[in-house]
Motif scaffolding. Structure first.
Motif, PDB file in Angstrom:
ATOM      1  N   ASP A  11       8.148   0.154  12.252  1.00 61.85           N
ATOM      2  CA  ASP A  11       6.953   0.344  13.075  1.00 61.85           C
ATOM      3  C   ASP A  11       5.722   0.552  12.202  1.00 61.85           C
ATOM      4  O   ASP A  11       5.827   1.031  11.069  1.00 61.85           O
ATOM      5  CB  ASP A  11       7.108   1.569  13.975  1.00 61.85           C
ATOM      6  CG  ASP A  11       8.115   1.334  15.086  1.00 61.85           C
ATOM      7  OD1 ASP A  11       8.598   0.190  15.210  1.00 61.85           O
ATOM      8  OD2 ASP A  11       8.402   2.286  15.825  1.00 61.85           O
ATOM      9  N   ASP A  47       3.344   2.675  12.683  1.00 56.53           N
ATOM     10  CA  ASP A  47       2.702   3.990  12.749  1.00 56.53           C
ATOM     11  C   ASP A  47       3.292   5.043  11.814  1.00 56.53           C
ATOM     12  O   ASP A  47       2.998   6.234  11.948  1.00 56.53           O
ATOM     13  CB  ASP A  47       2.740   4.505  14.188  1.00 56.53           C
ATOM     14  CG  ASP A  47       4.173   4.557  14.731  1.00 56.53           C
ATOM     15  OD1 ASP A  47       5.106   4.330  13.955  1.00 56.53           O
ATOM     16  OD2 ASP A  47       4.326   4.816  15.931  1.00 56.53           O
ATOM     17  N   GLN A  64       6.079   6.348  11.751  1.00 58.94           N
ATOM     18  CA  GLN A  64       7.030   7.315  12.340  1.00 58.94           C
ATOM     19  C   GLN A  64       8.378   7.183  11.665  1.00 58.94           C
ATOM     20  O   GLN A  64       9.086   8.169  11.470  1.00 58.94           O
ATOM     21  CB  GLN A  64       7.185   7.050  13.840  1.00 58.94           C
ATOM     22  CG  GLN A  64       6.056   7.600  14.660  1.00 58.94           C
ATOM     23  CD  GLN A  64       6.459   7.675  16.120  1.00 58.94           C
ATOM     24  OE1 GLN A  64       6.404   6.678  16.842  1.00 58.94           O
ATOM     25  NE2 GLN A  64       6.865   8.839  16.558  1.00 58.94           N
ATOM     26  N   ARG A 112      12.501  11.176  11.595  1.00 60.84           N
ATOM     27  CA  ARG A 112      11.405  10.452  12.240  1.00 60.84           C
ATOM     28  C   ARG A 112      10.255  11.409  12.494  1.00 60.84           C
ATOM     29  O   ARG A 112      10.434  12.488  13.036  1.00 60.84           O
ATOM     30  CB  ARG A 112      11.885   9.848  13.553  1.00 60.84           C
ATOM     31  CG  ARG A 112      10.886   8.887  14.152  1.00 60.84           C
ATOM     32  CD  ARG A 112      11.552   8.062  15.244  1.00 60.84           C
ATOM     33  NE  ARG A 112      10.596   7.607  16.239  1.00 60.84           N
ATOM     34  CZ  ARG A 112      10.112   6.370  16.290  1.00 60.84           C
ATOM     35  NH1 ARG A 112      10.463   5.493  15.398  1.00 60.84           N
ATOM     36  NH2 ARG A 112       9.270   6.020  17.242  1.00 60.84           N
ATOM     37  N   ARG A 154       3.551   9.904  15.014  1.00 58.89           N
ATOM     38  CA  ARG A 154       2.657   8.775  14.800  1.00 58.89           C
ATOM     39  C   ARG A 154       1.432   9.246  14.007  1.00 58.89           C
ATOM     40  O   ARG A 154       0.872  10.302  14.315  1.00 58.89           O
ATOM     41  CB  ARG A 154       2.256   8.273  16.187  1.00 58.89           C
ATOM     42  CG  ARG A 154       1.324   7.144  16.243  1.00 58.89           C
ATOM     43  CD  ARG A 154       1.160   6.741  17.700  1.00 58.89           C
ATOM     44  NE  ARG A 154       1.911   5.531  17.967  1.00 58.89           N
ATOM     45  CZ  ARG A 154       1.457   4.330  17.622  1.00 58.89           C
ATOM     46  NH1 ARG A 154       0.304   4.188  17.046  1.00 58.89           N
ATOM     47  NH2 ARG A 154       2.176   3.258  17.870  1.00 58.89           N
TER      48      ARG A 154
HETATM   49 MG    MG Z   1       5.727   4.927  17.254  1.00 53.38          MG
END
Ligand code: MG
Ligand code: UDP
Length: 318
Positions: free
Chosen positions: A105, A107, A109, A208, A211
């Motif tokens: 991803d 962002d 994360q 994780r 964001r």
């Molecule tokens: Mg995300």
């Protein structure tokens, strides 16, 4: 001179939908990782980033273009319109060059530093697919955690092979990606499709995070629709459940009829019509549900039969 074995070229594929705010943070972070892995002698000089702009409405594409102009290790693809995360990830994998393809991803994360561990497992253990698995859901809100974990369990019950708590952060080798090319379905649920490839797989755990900027592009409705896709594109068990429920109801109705005949013969008549209405409307509701469920699969077949392209590329840089 030491013998030089050919180093693998790494491509990090990043789907982006309205990620203008995030790119200025994540591009330097991903680039730093690539530089570090290059100097560590783990990946070749051709290794690079591939951003897939999934029809963003903000300045995502122009910012990808700028990064690609300034840095030789940044490339970009622009889809003609928003096709959703799964299609954007697929487009990246189908178009990317390189020996090791990682999808992640935009962002941050997913912990990009886990990519090093993924590459090591390929080199040391010969894995062809490495799943990034989050080691806890503490960062999630209770609702998200309960629904997400329930979803993985439901899929497993329905006979869909999924890796618990793995989303779309993973590494595929060139051979795995070429095998994935043969899966031509348009109803995409990658985390259910990739385990079907076979090959030697491995798992790398990571934490994780939050964001780094911007907002989630996965509101509840999109999440539900992905979950639905996961169930109906990979399992036909819901249809079987309907058949069993239908059979059970039919048997009950038959027994009920026998009982009524017996009572009629005995001269007992039943006065209440309410129970009758309840039974009729319950059956009606169940039939509609069953037809809807079947229709869902027929609709899926309709989409598959058309074989429309899963994405269209409008532009690429450099
Ligand atoms: Mg995300
Ligand atoms: N994304 C995309 N197309 C979409 C929605 C999302 O390419 O239609 C990308 C998004 O830019 C991000 C990734 O998919 O890189 C995951 O989205 P997000 O972080 O918003 O999801 P969340 O982490 O909140 O589940």
């Amino acid at each position: 001179m030491p013998k030089q074995s050919a180093l693998p070229a790494l491509t990090i594929i990043v789907p982006c939908y309205n990620e203008e705010a995030v790119l200025s943070i994540s591009v330097p972070a991903f680039r730093a990782l690539i530089d570090r892995l290059k100097s560590a002698g783990k990946i070749s000089g051709e290794s690079h980033l591939l951003f897939v702009d999934d029809g963003s409405k903000d300045g995502t594409w122009s910012s990808i273009e700028r990064f690609a102009q300034d840095h030789g290790d940044v490339r970009g693809l622009k889809l003609t319109r928003n096709r959703g995360h799964q299609n954007a990830v697929l487009a990246g994998m189908m178009e990317a060059e390189g020996d090791l393809l990682v999808t992640i991803d935009a962002d941050l994360q997913d912990d990009h530093n886990a990519i090093e561990g993924m590459i090591d497992i390929v080199a040391d253990a010969g894995a062809q697919i490495v799943y990034g698995v989050r080691n806890s859901r503490d960062a999630d809100k209770v609702f998200k955690r309960v629904t997400a974990e329930g979803f993985y369990r439901l899929l497993q019950k329905l006979g869909v092979e999924v890796v618990f708590n793995h989303a779309d952060f993973r590494l595929l080798t060139r051979s795995a990606v070429e095998s994935l090319r043969n899966f031509e379905e348009v109803n995409l649920f990658l985390r259910g499709m990739i385990p079907m490839l076979g090959y030697k797989t491995a798992i790398v755990e990571y934490a994780r995070g939050e964001r780094v900027a911007g907002e989630s592009k996965y509101p509840l409705l999109k999440m539900l629709s992905l979950a639905w896709e996961g169930v109906t594109s990979l399992s036909i068990r819901p249809l079987r459940v309907i058949t069993s429920v239908g059979a059970a109801v039919a048997i009950m109705a038959f027994a009920g009829a026998l009982i009524s005949i017996g009572q009629w013969l005995a001269g007992v008549t039943v006065s209440g019509w309410a129970s009758l209405i309840v039974a009729v409307s319950m059956l009606g509701g169940m039939q509609l549900l069953a037809i809807g469920m079947v229709g869902e699969y027929v609709g899926k077949m309709y989409l598959e039969v058309k074989q429309r392209p899963r994405y269209i590329i409008e532009q690429s840089v450099p």
